[in-house]
Every structure is written in structure tokens, then in C-alpha cells.
Write a protein that holds these residues in place. Structure first.
Motif, PDB file in Angstrom:
ATOM      1  N   PHE A 114      -5.017 -11.336   0.151  1.00 33.39           N
ATOM      2  CA  PHE A 114      -4.039 -10.820  -0.797  1.00 33.39           C
ATOM      3  C   PHE A 114      -4.513  -9.481  -1.356  1.00 33.39           C
ATOM      4  CE2 PHE A 114      -4.011 -15.481  -0.988  1.00 33.39           C
ATOM      5  CZ  PHE A 114      -2.710 -15.725  -0.571  1.00 33.39           C
ATOM      6  N   ARG A 115      -3.639  -8.824  -2.111  1.00 29.09           N
ATOM      7  CA  ARG A 115      -4.003  -7.580  -2.782  1.00 29.09           C
ATOM      8  C   ARG A 115      -3.164  -7.415  -4.041  1.00 29.09           C
ATOM      9  NH1 ARG A 115      -1.699  -4.076   2.185  1.00 29.09           N
ATOM     10  NH2 ARG A 115       0.531  -4.437   1.871  1.00 29.09           N
ATOM     11  N   ILE A 116      -3.626  -6.539  -4.916  1.00 32.00           N
ATOM     12  CA  ILE A 116      -2.926  -6.271  -6.170  1.00 32.00           C
ATOM     13  C   ILE A 116      -1.783  -5.290  -5.934  1.00 32.00           C
ATOM     14  CG2 ILE A 116      -3.148  -5.211  -8.456  1.00 32.00           C
ATOM     15  CD1 ILE A 116      -6.041  -6.198  -8.496  1.00 32.00           C
ATOM     16  N   LYS A 117      -0.657  -5.601  -6.561  1.00 36.41           N
ATOM     17  CA  LYS A 117       0.496  -4.701  -6.550  1.00 36.41           C
ATOM     18  C   LYS A 117       0.799  -4.297  -7.990  1.00 36.41           C
ATOM     19  CE  LYS A 117       5.332  -4.407  -5.035  1.00 36.41           C
ATOM     20  NZ  LYS A 117       6.407  -5.112  -4.287  1.00 36.41           N
ATOM     21  N   PHE A 118       0.936  -3.000  -8.230  1.00 34.56           N
ATOM     22  CA  PHE A 118       1.108  -2.482  -9.590  1.00 34.56           C
ATOM     23  C   PHE A 118       2.574  -2.225  -9.923  1.00 34.56           C
ATOM     24  CE2 PHE A 118      -3.248  -1.466  -8.541  1.00 34.56           C
ATOM     25  CZ  PHE A 118      -3.923  -1.699  -9.728  1.00 34.56           C
ATOM     26  N   PHE A 119       2.930  -2.617 -11.166  1.00 28.97           N
ATOM     27  CA  PHE A 119       4.231  -2.291 -11.738  1.00 28.97           C
ATOM     28  C   PHE A 119       4.106  -1.193 -12.797  1.00 28.97           C
ATOM     29  CE2 PHE A 119       5.260  -6.960 -10.854  1.00 28.97           C
ATOM     30  CZ  PHE A 119       5.934  -6.682  -9.676  1.00 28.97           C
ATOM     31  N   LEU A 161       0.778 -10.102  -7.133  1.00 25.55           N
ATOM     32  CA  LEU A 161       0.037 -10.200  -5.875  1.00 25.55           C
ATOM     33  C   LEU A 161       0.997 -10.137  -4.704  1.00 25.55           C
ATOM     34  CD1 LEU A 161      -2.483 -13.111  -6.627  1.00 25.55           C
ATOM     35  CD2 LEU A 161      -2.919 -10.651  -6.673  1.00 25.55           C
ATOM     36  N   GLU A 162       0.517  -9.631  -3.593  1.00 24.52           N
ATOM     37  CA  GLU A 162       1.250  -9.702  -2.344  1.00 24.52           C
ATOM     38  C   GLU A 162       0.263  -9.973  -1.223  1.00 24.52           C
ATOM     39  OE1 GLU A 162       3.203  -5.886  -1.927  1.00 24.52           O
ATOM     40  OE2 GLU A 162       1.535  -5.069  -0.781  1.00 24.52           O
ATOM     41  N   ASP A 163       0.789 -10.490  -0.104  1.00 27.20           N
ATOM     42  CA  ASP A 163      -0.102 -10.696   1.040  1.00 27.20           C
ATOM     43  C   ASP A 163      -0.289  -9.368   1.764  1.00 27.20           C
ATOM     44  OD1 ASP A 163       2.086 -10.275   2.780  1.00 27.20           O
ATOM     45  OD2 ASP A 163       2.487 -12.417   2.988  1.00 27.20           O
ATOM     46  N   LEU A 164      -1.119  -9.379   2.793  1.00 30.52           N
ATOM     47  CA  LEU A 164      -1.474  -8.123   3.444  1.00 30.52           C
ATOM     48  C   LEU A 164      -0.363  -7.583   4.339  1.00 30.52           C
ATOM     49  CD1 LEU A 164      -5.237  -8.769   4.252  1.00 30.52           C
ATOM     50  CD2 LEU A 164      -4.162  -7.869   2.179  1.00 30.52           C
ATOM     51  N   LYS A 165       0.737  -8.345   4.464  1.00 32.58           N
ATOM     52  CA  LYS A 165       1.916  -7.857   5.178  1.00 32.58           C
ATOM     53  C   LYS A 165       2.942  -7.262   4.218  1.00 32.58           C
ATOM     54  CE  LYS A 165       1.528 -11.121   9.046  1.00 32.58           C
ATOM     55  NZ  LYS A 165       2.212 -12.218   9.809  1.00 32.58           N
ATOM     56  N   GLY A 166       2.639  -7.303   2.927  1.00 33.77           N
ATOM     57  CA  GLY A 166       3.544  -6.718   1.935  1.00 33.77           C
ATOM     58  C   GLY A 166       4.515  -7.694   1.323  1.00 33.77           C
ATOM     59  N   ASN A 167       4.344  -8.989   1.579  1.00 30.67           N
ATOM     60  CA  ASN A 167       5.226  -9.996   0.993  1.00 30.67           C
ATOM     61  C   ASN A 167       4.723 -10.369  -0.403  1.00 30.67           C
ATOM     62  OD1 ASN A 167       6.837 -10.377   3.437  1.00 30.67           O
ATOM     63  ND2 ASN A 167       4.987 -11.317   4.281  1.00 30.67           N
ATOM     64  N   GLN A 168       5.570 -10.166  -1.401  1.00 24.78           N
ATOM     65  CA  GLN A 168       5.182 -10.442  -2.782  1.00 24.78           C
ATOM     66  C   GLN A 168       5.159 -11.945  -3.038  1.00 24.78           C
ATOM     67  OE1 GLN A 168       6.721  -7.615  -5.697  1.00 24.78           O
ATOM     68  NE2 GLN A 168       7.281  -9.356  -7.018  1.00 24.78           N
ATOM     69  N   LEU A 169       4.115 -12.410  -3.716  1.00 23.49           N
ATOM     70  CA  LEU A 169       4.001 -13.833  -4.023  1.00 23.49           C
ATOM     71  C   LEU A 169       4.965 -14.211  -5.147  1.00 23.49           C
ATOM     72  CD1 LEU A 169       1.430 -13.395  -2.326  1.00 23.49           C
ATOM     73  CD2 LEU A 169       0.234 -14.939  -3.890  1.00 23.49           C
ATOM     74  N   ASP A 170       5.464 -15.434  -5.091  1.00 21.59           N
ATOM     75  CA  ASP A 170       6.403 -15.937  -6.091  1.00 21.59           C
ATOM     76  C   ASP A 170       5.649 -16.265  -7.377  1.00 21.59           C
ATOM     77  OD1 ASP A 170       8.432 -17.073  -7.533  1.00 21.59           O
ATOM     78  OD2 ASP A 170       8.879 -18.674  -6.091  1.00 21.59           O
TER      79      ASP A 170
END
Length: 238
Positions: A114-119, A161-170
């Protein structure tokens, strides 16, 4: 006359002969590929030195400071509760020590896929004032006339969070959802959502951040109150 000609001939031969010292010291240029690699290494070294010279309190542009993150900067669009774009560009600025802690947290997550996604990251005080005018509820929006927001200090981030394919976690709700469903204590959610929130929370806490009770997306760094609120504007493309 013969002796004089012999001297001239000898001098000409010596002048045309290679200088052994010059030959020994003449180093051929490295192959082109090696030269490129050397230049890249020099640039990396310069970058490391530049980062080292920054103070912990210095603001850094995270997109340029480190790789491996994902961004969807909501206030650089109209897709937010203000319903208007309030940042001129989608920059993520934080203090240097906050950036280092985010890199550490992200590395931990990358090892799990996973990786961090910023808002949102640093937020100018004027934007905080606009938020307060629209939604003056201190449970969700810090009062700019009192303590201001940790975002205004460059020590808070809104993330998911999102996975490494860019899918955002619920995470159960959208970003900036002002209701109890976004609270950490709210558990009437699917197990997968609770697990996603716990993964984000535990990872951030492992790396020096603290959550707030009402927003699953908000994390403040431990030294948050060591900085004064700021109001400088974004310099796009810098």
C-alpha cells in the motif's frame, strides 16, 4: 657544417619524440555511459546535501522531496466542502521533519503493498478562515481565531491509503464527511473498513503522528505546536 647539421637533426628528433611524462599523465576520457552515471551520482549527492542543509522546521514540497506517494489534492479542485478551488495548484507542503516521518510511514506501508494518498497538507491561514465561515464547528474545522489548524503550521496531513495499482481503500466515508461515521470510535462498519482504518492509524502512530477522534483521514505530527500558523501562498511550479 656537418656537426651543425647533426645538432639540428638531433633537436628535431627530440622535438618530435613523445614526452614520456605527458604520455603517462594523459588519462583517456571515460566511456560515455560511465560519464552519464558519474553525472547522475553527482546530482544525487547534491540532492542529499541540499536536504541535509534544511532545518527540521523548513517547508518542503513533498512531491519533489520524495517519491512513492499518491496525490489528490482536494482544495486545488472544487471537489471539496467549500465547493470551490482555493489552492492555485496541487502542491503538498509540510515541514521537513514531517516529510521524513511521512517517508518512513510510507516505506512501512509499501512493504505491505500500500501507499499514502494525500488530500491536503499545508493550508494557508486565509483558507482556514474561509472554512470557518462556511462550517464554524470546532469538532471538524479548527477555529482560525484561536488555536488555528495544525494544517496552518505545516504539521498535519489529510490522507488515505491505496494499493500499488492506484485503487483507493474503502474507509467507510468520503473525505471531509462531517458525521459520526467518520469517527474512529464508530464501529458499525464492515470488517474490511475497520481493518483499513486500523492499518492507517497504527502505521501513522508508529511514525510519530496522532489521530483526532472525529476524522479518520487527519493526522498531526508530534511536534505540531512548535510552529506558528503560516499564511504564505503557494508558488506553483517552484
Amino acid at each position: 657544417m656537418i656537426r651543425y647539421s647533426s645538432v639540428i637533426l638531433t633537436l628535431l628528433i627530440l622535438a618530435c619524440s613523445p614526452n614520456k611524462k605527458d604520455t603517462a599523465e594523459r588519462i583517456p576520457d571515460p566511456p560515455k555511459e560511465e560519464a552519464v552515471i558519474a553525472e547522475q551520482d553527482a546530482l544525487k549527492t547534491e540532492e542529499v546535501v541540499e536536504k541535509t542543509m534544511l532545518y527540521d522546521s523548513s517547508f518542503v514540497n513533498l512531491q519533489k522531496y520524495a517519491d512513492g506517494f499518491s496525490y489528490e489534492m482536494k482544495y486545488a479542485t472544487a471537489d471539496n466542502f467549500l465547493k470551490e478551488k482555493v489552492y492555485p495548484c496541487a502542491e503538498c507542503l509540510v515541514r521537513k521533519e514531517v516529510a521524513e516521518a511521512l517517508v518512513s510511514a510510507n516505506n512501512e506501508l509499501l512493504g505491505k503493498g500500500f501507499r499514502i494518498k494525500f488530500f491536503d497538507c499545508y493550508r494557508p491561514l486565509d483558507v482556514q478562515k474561509a472554512m470557518w465561515e462556511i462550517f464554524p464547528n470546532a469538532k471538524y474545522v479548527a477555529n482560525p481565531n484561536t488555536s488555528a489548524s495544525i494544517h496552518n503550521r505545516g504539521a498535519a496531513v489529510d490522507i488515505t491509503l491505496e494499493d500499488l495499482k492506484g485503487n483507493q481503500l474503502d474507509m467507510g466515508t468520503a473525505f471531509d464527511f462531517f458525521g459520526q461515521e467518520a469517527h474512529h470510535a464508530y464501529t458499525n462498519l464492515p470488517d474490511t473498513v475497520l481493518a483499513n482504518r486500523q492499518l492507517l492509524k497504527s502505521t501513522m502512530e508508529n511514525n510519530g503522528f496522532r489521530a483526532i477522534t472525529t476524522e479518520w483521514w487527519h493526522y498531526s505530527f508530534k511536534s505540531k505546536f512548535s510552529y506558528e500558523p503560516s499564511n504564505f501562498k503557494f508558488e506553483c511550479g517552484e
